[in-house]
Enzyme design. Sequence first.
Site, PDB file in Angstrom:
ATOM      1  N   ARG A 104      21.935  41.867 109.821  1.00 32.88           N
ATOM      2  CA  ARG A 104      21.086  41.708 111.016  1.00 32.88           C
ATOM      3  C   ARG A 104      21.911  40.943 112.047  1.00 32.88           C
ATOM      4  NH1 ARG A 104      14.846  39.913 111.770  1.00 32.88           N
ATOM      5  NH2 ARG A 104      14.671  42.078 111.104  1.00 32.88           N
ATOM      6  N   HIS A 131      16.342  49.369 115.049  1.00 29.70           N
ATOM      7  CA  HIS A 131      15.837  48.749 113.813  1.00 29.70           C
ATOM      8  C   HIS A 131      15.389  49.885 112.871  1.00 29.70           C
ATOM      9  CE1 HIS A 131      14.311  45.845 111.163  1.00 29.70           C
ATOM     10  NE2 HIS A 131      13.314  45.334 111.838  1.00 29.70           N
ATOM     11  N   GLN A 134      12.914  49.365 109.838  1.00 25.71           N
ATOM     12  CA  GLN A 134      11.505  49.202 110.201  1.00 25.71           C
ATOM     13  C   GLN A 134      10.846  50.566 110.398  1.00 25.71           C
ATOM     14  OE1 GLN A 134       9.532  46.223 110.666  1.00 25.71           O
ATOM     15  NE2 GLN A 134       7.984  47.833 110.551  1.00 25.71           N
ATOM     16  N   ASP A 219       5.426  45.845 120.546  1.00 30.36           N
ATOM     17  CA  ASP A 219       6.296  44.814 119.972  1.00 30.36           C
ATOM     18  C   ASP A 219       6.290  43.634 120.948  1.00 30.36           C
ATOM     19  OD1 ASP A 219       8.213  43.501 118.427  1.00 30.36           O
ATOM     20  OD2 ASP A 219       9.901  44.741 119.091  1.00 30.36           O
ATOM     21  N   CYS A 259       5.542  46.016 114.375  1.00 32.63           N
ATOM     22  CA  CYS A 259       6.563  45.678 113.376  1.00 32.63           C
ATOM     23  C   CYS A 259       6.445  44.238 112.897  1.00 32.63           C
ATOM     24  CB  CYS A 259       7.960  45.958 113.921  1.00 32.63           C
ATOM     25  SG  CYS A 259       8.407  44.912 115.319  1.00 32.63           S
ATOM     26  N   ARG A 288       7.948  47.960 103.939  1.00 33.12           N
ATOM     27  CA  ARG A 288       9.369  47.612 104.062  1.00 33.12           C
ATOM     28  C   ARG A 288      10.004  47.529 102.673  1.00 33.12           C
ATOM     29  NH1 ARG A 288      11.155  45.015 108.687  1.00 33.12           N
ATOM     30  NH2 ARG A 288      13.184  45.356 107.729  1.00 33.12           N
TER      31      ARG A 288
HETATM   32  N1  NVA Z   1      12.160  43.492 119.088  1.00 37.96           N
HETATM   33  C1  NVA Z   1      12.063  42.434 118.101  1.00 37.96           C
HETATM   34  C2  NVA Z   1      11.867  43.023 116.750  1.00 37.96           C
HETATM   35  C3  NVA Z   1      11.697  42.006 115.648  1.00 37.96           C
HETATM   36  C4  NVA Z   1      11.502  42.629 114.300  1.00 37.96           C
HETATM   37  C5  NVA Z   1      13.321  41.579 118.137  1.00 37.96           C
HETATM   38  O1  NVA Z   1      14.419  42.132 118.220  1.00 37.96           O
HETATM   39  O2  NVA Z   1      13.193  40.361 118.120  1.00 37.96           O
HETATM   40  N1   CP Z   2       9.772  43.407 111.411  1.00 37.61           N
HETATM   41  C1   CP Z   2      10.789  42.624 111.001  1.00 37.61           C
HETATM   42  O1   CP Z   2      11.927  43.052 110.931  1.00 37.61           O
HETATM   43  O2   CP Z   2      10.431  41.365 110.668  1.00 37.61           O
HETATM   44  P1   CP Z   2      11.406  40.152 110.367  1.00 37.61           P
HETATM   45  O3   CP Z   2      12.042  39.762 111.682  1.00 37.61           O
HETATM   46  O4   CP Z   2      10.515  39.080 109.841  1.00 37.61           O
HETATM   47  O5   CP Z   2      12.444  40.591 109.391  1.00 37.61           O
END
Ligand code: NVA
Ligand code: CP
Length: 302
Positions: A104, A131, A134, A219, A259, A288
């Site tokens: 990540r 992502h 997800q 989101d 998500c 997930r």
């Molecule tokens: N768009 C959000 C998704 C988190 C799972 C982020 O990148 O923070």
């Molecule tokens: N939706 C998702 O990826 O959640 P986290 O940021 O908690 O991993």
Amino acid sequence: MATSHFLTLNDLSVEHHFKVLDRARVLKEAHQRGDRLDTLSRHVLAMIFEKSSTRTRVSFEAGMNQLGGSAIFLSPNDSQLGRGEPLEDTARVLSQMVSAVMIRTDHHQKLIDFSQASSIPVINGLSDSCHPCQLLADLQAIRAEFGHLEDLKVVWIGDGNNMCQTYCEAAGIFGFNLTVSHPDGYAPDPEWVKLGRGQVHFEPDPARAVEQAQVVTTDVWASMGQEAEQARRKQDFAHYQVTASLLDKAADNVCFLHCLPAHQGEEISHGLFHDPRTRHVWEQAGNRLHAQKALLEHFILN
Ligand code: NVA
Ligand code: CP
């Protein structure tokens, strides 16, 4: 043969996507029955997190454990990555020690650079661009509800961010219609819209966008790394909150997805999670675990 990676949804063929989704369903049922599986016995997953996570970390780690393997959590704070060791060097070293790496990070290019130096599969656990893990969970929830993905009307409300861009890509692969409703200045990157292969449409008015929608999703207004823009985004997105009355304009059987993590009072109204049309959000999060177990089996065992 070159190592396969899962950096974007298009890294899997449609056929393999459906195999993974079918397997995810089987694994979910096995989990619910309490069956023990050891398909990834003695395999180890390294997980590099350069950003926070709850779901991704727990689902990958629990998933590896449940399949007889294990996972190692690495963050820049407690690994040499934070002290400047190049990603490529890390990739070469980890390739000799574990079966796969989940990352990540912020810039998608880092995933590409890492994967090019890696002789083991690399899985994208979220980048600023997309992502894909997800989406596997979302698609599993949508399929379970409607029995198919093709020709559904899916509506994205809010920021044209990493999640929105992955929905664009998914629309192109799975043939659902995606309507994106975003405020001025927050469109998804045109390159990702192109991946939608003509299945992505735009409607700036959220009330019009959701008409007849079977799936409505949104989101956060400020993603990880955009904290400094939070106040300005709150103003810019004020008309893009998903509320019960907005869902009233969608199809009677609409299914709302998010998500998570969610910010009540921002992209969703306070108390929206008491509305039965949002019940799939928890199934989506739980998926997930199963979707990624299926993905790990696919990449580690093939
Ligand atoms: N768009 C959000 C998704 C988190 C799972 C982020 O990148 O923070
Ligand atoms: N939706 C998702 O990826 O959640 P986290 O940021 O908690 O991993």
